[in-house]
Design an enzyme around this catalytic site. Structure first.
Site, mmCIF file in Angstrom:
data_model
loop_
_atom_site.group_PDB
_atom_site.id
_atom_site.type_symbol
_atom_site.label_atom_id
_atom_site.label_comp_id
_atom_site.label_asym_id
_atom_site.label_seq_id
_atom_site.Cartn_x
_atom_site.Cartn_y
_atom_site.Cartn_z
ATOM 1 N N CYS A 2 0.844 -1.186 0.000
ATOM 2 C CA CYS A 2 0.000 0.000 0.000
ATOM 3 C C CYS A 2 0.881 1.237 0.000
ATOM 4 O O CYS A 2 2.094 1.155 -0.137
ATOM 5 C CB CYS A 2 -0.911 0.010 1.223
ATOM 6 S SG CYS A 2 -1.924 -1.482 1.394
ATOM 7 N N SER A 375 11.223 -11.863 -5.350
ATOM 8 C CA SER A 375 12.447 -11.557 -6.084
ATOM 9 C C SER A 375 13.659 -12.132 -5.359
ATOM 10 O O SER A 375 13.589 -12.470 -4.180
ATOM 11 C CB SER A 375 12.613 -10.038 -6.252
ATOM 12 O OG SER A 375 13.262 -9.472 -5.138
#
Length: 633
Positions: A2, A375
């Site tokens: 967010c 990642s």
């Protein structure tokens, strides 16, 4: 994932505060396109704003700003707490007192049970937050351990208009009328040394970053107090005191911790995948992800037409072996160049790591299929993967036989050499004698391993020379460059990224390993990430993985002489540079002329100038108006 923003103006009561907050929240819409929320307390002068990217608890039970059950705390939160269900269990045996299953609600319950700092110390995750204590009339700003999530703050304005502004990105802060557009000259200098605005600075005077692992408390009188709930120096000291020397034990330790981190980061109520380059780091994350999920992991990679920059074939080979649901996109040079004009808006302040371009492109591609992507970032810094570590180690082996007294003149030269000259020498291809023969001394390495701006040195006697450099990178390069690059690129397309290598237990495990288990001597020199290679061997044949380390980049040097030349000519024109007043126009003109002719490669420095000038050129696009801005020392 967010975005958060807000302000605290203890002495200012504006009727338009709600409208101002709405503007600040709108500026970070890409961080949370699913919903927005605001909360204000006009009596206290506090305003909290939030943009939501729904990942956990998709219902309104996860909406923010969120108020604690007693009404004491009002919270806006960006990130994920991976162990939040475990925290609930520890608090009340998993009772049904909670309205929903969001980690935001878990944090608030923890704040009331244990206090804010203790709750964060018990939490595993990535986050930035702003929490207003309605009882004590104090504002808390906090950030995760390794600096995965950003949080800026600073007092702006004077007298009755004075306000503390904060937000996930600068583009929200600059929307407040109290913001003063004053460029920090020292940050410009630091930017050219690091290719990013490093440490706790920002490009704007008076606006700073909250330090990783820190809770900042600002009281009603404006006084602030910071408290560290996690410190890398402590982790290193504990690791050195409990070294693992046995290779098998080291492999098992890292394997167990990393697998647990990957499992914890698979929690999601929306589609989830992973970036895959075909290198050691991303391949290992995907292998563990595939194993933990019990299904077919979604993986994403991009390829380039230029063979030297194309990793797609390697990624495809790993995906086929692991049998992932793999998607790849071959982007043209024109696709990549089309991103460049938007980089100043995406990164919000000058940022000159050119791998920002492919990072944005792979994020954009993945977002078309998933909302969350894991990642492999952080592995190089934790486990010694950069080739510069091997070069430094080789150099140290050559000079450690020289008596310390004979090394002192080189050390003095290294300490006197400004960082910008270091970079200029490297760009010019000059032999950097001071770097190899001065900064590789014990005392110089201790100085290098100091987080800029906070005065905390990590000069531990149990660290090898290369481990000092790794500590420096974990304190500086990782949060200032790598994590900024990934966060801004992904958030620009509303993609949440997660980094299992930066789990606190994985970081702690990395510092327990003996140095030679990270950088292993070989007949040809040294091989980095030795432990990770052994773990990956359990999942992927080495023949698929083994290849020279390849950076995630684009051919900037050639593009500046070709398709980007007209764009660069405009930004690097001497009159344009003189108008901004931030660089030596004549010197840059000389560098640009030499680069265009092909007589020298000044791409790295020129890219830094271009990103700075492009940022200056577009400031009016976000409403700050740089016409009255001035550089300050």
């Amino acid at each position: 994932m967010c975005g958060l923003t807000g302000f605290w103006a203890p002495d200012a009561r504006r009727e338009e505060d709600s409208a101002i907050l709405h503007q600040m929240v709108a500026a970070i819409r890409s961080r949370g396109p699913d919903a927005k929320g605001i909360w204000t307390d006009p009596v206290a002068g506090i305003a909290l704003g939030h943009r939501r990217l729904s990942v956990l608890e998709l219902s309104d039970a996860g909406a923010q700003p969120m108020i604690s059950s007693s009404g004491r705390f009002a919270l806006v939160f960006n990130g994920e707490i991976y162990n939040h269900l475990n925290l609930r269990e520890r608090m009340n045996g998993g009772s049904s007192d909670f309205r929903g299953h969001s980690d935001t609600e878990t944090l608030l319950a923890g704040f009331e049970r244990w206090g804010l700092t203790e709750t964060l110390a018990r939490s595993t995750g990535m986050f930035a937050l702003a929490c207003w204590d309605r009882w004590d009339r104090a504002l808390y700003l906090a950030r995760d351990r390794m600096g995965e999530k950003p949080l800026y703050y600073g007092w702006q304005g004077v007298d009755a208009d004075r306000a503390l502004l904060f937000g996930s990105e600068l583009k929200a802060i600059v929307r407040h009328p109290a913001f003063e557009a004053r460029i920090d000259r020292a940050s410009v200098t630091a930017y050219f040394a690091r290719l990013c605005v490093p440490s706790l600075r920002s490009i704007w005077a008076g606006i700073n970053k909250v330090a990783p692992g820190t809770v900042l408390r600002i009281g009603e009188n404006g006084e602030s107090r910071s408290e560290t709930y996690w410190d890398l120096g402590d982790v290193i000291a504990e690791g050195v005191a409990n070294r693992v020397e046995n290779p098998r034990e080291a492999i098992e330790l890292v394997h167990d911790r990393l697998a647990a981190a990957v499992r914890s980061q698979l929690i999601s109520d929306v589609p989830l995948g992973a970036f895959l380059s075909g290198g050691i780091d991303s391949s290992l994350i995907v292998a563990l992800m595939q194993q933990a999920s019990g299904g077919t992991a979604r993986t994403f990679s991009i390829g380039f037409e230029e063979a030297a920059f194309n990793e797609a074939d390697h990624a495809r080979a790993v995906a086929e072996h692991l049998q992932t649901d793999h998607r790849e996109l071959v982007v043209t040079a024109e696709d990549a160049r089309a991103v460049i004009p938007d980089l100043p808006r995406i990164y919000d302040e000058p940022f000159a790591d050119s791998s920002q371009v492919p990072t944005f492109l792979v994020s954009q591609f993945a977002r078309g299929h998933v909302t969350v992507a894991l990642s492999g970032d952080g592995a190089d810094e934790l486990f010694g993967g950069y080739t510069r570590y091997a070069s430094a180690l080789a150099a140290w082996r050559r000079i450690e036989v020289i008596p310390a007294a004979l090394r002192q003149p080189w050390q003095a030269l290294a300490q006197a050499m400004p960082a910008w000259l270091d970079r200029a020498m490297a760009i010019a291809g000059a032999p950097n004698i001071a770097n190899f023969y001065g900064r590789m001394t014990d005392q110089a390495l201790g100085r290098l391993a100091t987080r800029p701006g906070d005065g905390v040195a990590l000069d531990h006697p149990g660290l090898s020379p290369v481990e000092h450099l790794m500590a420096q990178d974990q304190l500086g390069y990782l949060p200032d460059d790598v994590l900024v690059k990934v966060d801004r690129a992904a958030m620009a397309v509303s993609l949440e990224t997660r980094v299992p290598f930066l789990d606190a237990q994985v970081v702690a495990a990395s510092w327990r390993l003996a140095s030679n288990l990270k950088h292993r001597p070989t007949d040809g020199g040294f091989v980095g990430k030795w432990v990770l290679r052994q773990i990956l061997d359990l999942y992927v044949p080495r023949a698929i993985i083994e290849r020279p380390k390849q950076g995630f980049g684009v051919p900037i040097a050639a593009w500046l002489r070709g398709p980007l030349r007209e764009w660069a000519d405009d930004l690097l024109a001497e009159d344009a540079l003189r108008r901004s007043g931030l660089v030596d126009a004549a010197r840059v003109a000389t560098l640009w002329k030499r680069h265009r002719s092909g007589r020298a490669d000044h791409a790295e420095l020129l890219w830094a100038v271009l990103m700075l000038e492009a940022w200056v050129d577009q400031r009016d696009d976000v409403g700050t108006g740089l016409g009255d801005a001035r550089c300050v020392a």
